[in-house]
Design a protein around this motif. Structure first.
Motif, mmCIF file in Angstrom:
data_model
loop_
_atom_site.group_PDB
_atom_site.id
_atom_site.type_symbol
_atom_site.label_atom_id
_atom_site.label_comp_id
_atom_site.label_asym_id
_atom_site.label_seq_id
_atom_site.Cartn_x
_atom_site.Cartn_y
_atom_site.Cartn_z
ATOM 1 N N GLY A 35 42.997 48.310 30.658
ATOM 2 C CA GLY A 35 41.745 47.724 31.385
ATOM 3 C C GLY A 35 40.761 48.207 32.350
ATOM 4 O O GLY A 35 39.987 48.247 32.741
ATOM 5 N N PHE A 38 37.772 50.741 31.074
ATOM 6 C CA PHE A 38 37.419 49.555 30.572
ATOM 7 C C PHE A 38 37.063 49.713 29.228
ATOM 8 O O PHE A 38 36.592 50.803 28.824
ATOM 9 C CB PHE A 38 36.472 48.838 31.473
ATOM 10 N N VAL A 166 42.521 41.204 32.319
ATOM 11 C CA VAL A 166 41.593 42.382 32.094
ATOM 12 C C VAL A 166 41.511 42.880 30.647
ATOM 13 O O VAL A 166 40.292 43.143 30.193
ATOM 14 C CB VAL A 166 41.765 43.882 32.785
ATOM 15 N N VAL A 169 39.564 40.025 28.538
ATOM 16 C CA VAL A 169 38.177 40.253 29.082
ATOM 17 C C VAL A 169 37.223 41.053 28.558
ATOM 18 O O VAL A 169 36.093 41.370 28.126
ATOM 19 C CB VAL A 169 38.100 40.099 30.478
ATOM 20 N N ASN A 170 37.835 42.587 28.634
ATOM 21 C CA ASN A 170 37.122 43.458 28.266
ATOM 22 C C ASN A 170 36.860 43.372 26.974
ATOM 23 O O ASN A 170 35.874 43.954 26.214
ATOM 24 C CB ASN A 170 37.840 44.812 28.823
ATOM 25 N N ALA A 199 36.844 41.355 36.110
ATOM 26 C CA ALA A 199 37.575 40.524 35.116
ATOM 27 C C ALA A 199 38.161 39.191 35.652
ATOM 28 O O ALA A 199 37.932 38.169 34.671
ATOM 29 C CB ALA A 199 38.947 41.430 34.459
#
Length: 546
Positions: A35, A38, A166, A169-170, A199
């Motif tokens: 993450g 990203f 992370v 979310v990404n 995140a």
């Protein structure tokens, strides 16, 4: 999302946390860990379509024999029953077992329909015949997982909570909606690395930030444990919440004890996604000022300036409805009053439906003056009992002070401190200093029609903040002001901007027997829909001059 949603949510970062963020950002740029490289912009996570989420056979459900009583049992059980994730052949799930990067990639492949958005990357530490080679490549191409700058993936390295969050979310193309002070949600926000700040904000706003160390009944709710190793239970909880936000799974039942582990997520915060985009309405963030404090801090205007028949010049200025003005009480002035409000403003305070909304309430105040604002300086002191109708007189209140200086008969300046001393549930959420200046135009000692128009302008934080700052807990200063005029010796007209909304009132002054009674009926919250709609408020005060 509409502008109001984007306006909602968040606080100014604390000084101690800034250093941690800077250090974390530097560290992340060196590692480019899960993450930290990203996901590429424009990616939309593909989640299982409704028809792909089906009931599992009985023997599959039995592969969770060791989750009974586990904090994450409600999250895990749904995923196992729907065959979104599996247990082990021995009939266990091993919820407390750490999960490494390869295993996490495998879970991603199981839970999501990963679609490539970039070219495959070859990692030099993953042989072609490695059991997780294919799932790692898919997770990488889909934008969920990245590797190290040296070309390795470290498949056997355990993943941390923040790294796994992370990644989700990404890969799901989630971004923060506005800002959020993580310190107001998590007690260990300063330990969140810089690369994970956004995140975690996005996850918290969408009810995805789940932690065994969190308890929604507290404020802050506990810790997130960003750098702790993620367990299979942690990852299952995150995946469950992502699928709930995408409309592919129902939210936990309101009675489920696991709800308390979901950070800052009131019931009903989700909206089913459109077109496969994982996009839910961010829940409001708990502000510094609680619902109980709302009555005291934002909805009951202070006692209006009391005119006394024995000193008619005090009738010249017309003070604000809910804002201070620069003229004030001097030595020998004593006043008392009561306030009534039709309802509070639940729209600002995230009040759950059916609870503490549209509550009628009121307050009682008493004050006195010291000194002389013309010859030196005056001090006005007011003690207020908040929520008097509900809690009883004196059980919740505050002391406020104002120093004021009359530079002439028509111009004064003042500085004050509201709620300098508090007791009961009032807390310190509305505590603020302020400054204000007031100018009297067309002064008329005979109090003729449209005489003694008073213009006041000031600035302060606390209850004078904008709606956006109140929602986010930002303690930014804001502008307030008022303009009022005398229609006759007994009637006035005033308009007031309190930093969030417009109010209008009709001050009525009734002098008698060396004193005066002032009654101010008013309509507040006239223009800003976010502050809850127009309400009726009335203040009544009695002043004496000794």
């Amino acid at each position: 999302m509409n502008q109001n949603d984007r306006q909602s949510n968040l606080k100014i970062a604390q000084v101690g946390r800034i250093a941690s963020m800077v250090f974390g950002s530097i560290l992340a740029s060196a590692l480019v860990y899960t993450g930290s490289a990203f996901a590429e912009p424009g990616f939309v996570a593909a989640v299982p379509q409704p028809e792909t989420i089906k009931a599992a056979p009985v023997n599959q459900i039995a592969q969770a024999s060791d989750i009974s009583g586990n904090w994450a049992e409600p999250f895990i059980r749904v995923l196992v029953e729907k065959e979104i994730i599996k247990g082990y052949p021995d009939g266990t799930f091993k919820p407390n077992q750490p999960i490494n990067r390869a295993e996490f990639a495998a879970l991603l492949n199981r839970a999501f329909t990963l679609q490539p958005i970039g070219n495959p990357r070859k990692f030099k530490d993953i042989p072609k015949k490695f059991w997780a080679t294919e799932v790692i490549q898919k997770a990488n191409q889909a934008g969920f997982m990245a590797g190290y700058p040296n070309g390795t993936f470290a498949p056997k390295q355990n993943i941390t909570r923040i790294q796994s969050l992370v990644s989700l979310v990404n890969g799901s193309k989630l971004e923060p909606s506005g800002s959020l002070d993580l310190g107001g949600v998590f007690g260990d926000a300063a330990q969140v690395p810089g690369y994970g700040q956004n995140a975690l904000i996005a996850a918290t706003q969408r009810c995805i930030a789940v932690s065994q160390d969190y308890d929604s009944s507290r404020l802050p709710g506990g810790n997130f444990g960003a750098e702790m190793g993620a367990t299979r239970a942690d990852v299952a909880a995150y995946i469950h919440q992502v699928l709930v936000g995408a409309g592919r799974l129902p939210a936990l039942d309101k009675s489920s004890p696991a709800n308390k582990y979901i950070a800052s997520c009131p019931q009903g915060a989700y909206i089913t996604s459109i077109g496969g985009v994982v996009d839910v309405t961010p829940p409001p963030v708990t502000p510094k000022i609680t619902n109980e404090e709302a009555i005291a801090k934002l909805t009951i205007p202070p006692l209006p300036q009391i005119a006394t028949a024995s000193n008619p010049t005090t009738a010249f200025p017309i003070g604000g409805l809910g804002t201070p003005f620069a003229f004030g009480a001097n030595g020998g002035d004593v006043f008392a009053g009561v306030s009534y409000q039709a309802s509070t403003r639940p729209a600002i305070y995230n009040t759950p439906p059916g609870k503490d909304q549209n509550i009628q309430d009121g307050a009682a105040s008493i004050g006195f003056g010291l000194g002389d604002a013309r010859s030196f300086v005056g001090l006005e002191t007011i003690a207020t009992s908040y929520s008097t109708y509900r809690r009883g007189f004196g059980n919740e209140g505050a002391l406020s002070f104002k120093l004021h200086k009359a530079l002439s008969d028509t111009f004064a300046i003042a500085g004050g401190f509201e709620n300098a001393v508090t007791w009961g549930p009032a807390g310190d959420g509305g505590r603020t200093g302020y400054g204000v200046a007031s100018l009297v135009l067309n002064p008329d000692a005979n109090l003729g029609f449209f005489s003694n128009t008073t213009v006041s302008v000031g600035g302060g934080a606390g209850r004078f903040r904008s709606v956006g700052d109140i929602r986010t807990g930002k303690d930014n200063a804001n502008i307030f002001g008022s303009i009022g005029t005398r229609l006759s010796p007994n009637f006035g007209l005033i308009a007031d901007w309190n930093g969030q909304d417009l109010s209008v009132g009709l001050p009525i002054t009734i002098p008698f027997a060396g004193t005066s009674l002032q009654v101010v009926p008013s309509l507040v919250d006239l223009v800003n829909k976010e502050t809850g709609g127009t309400r009726f408020v009335v203040n009544a005060g009695l002043g004496f001059k000794f």
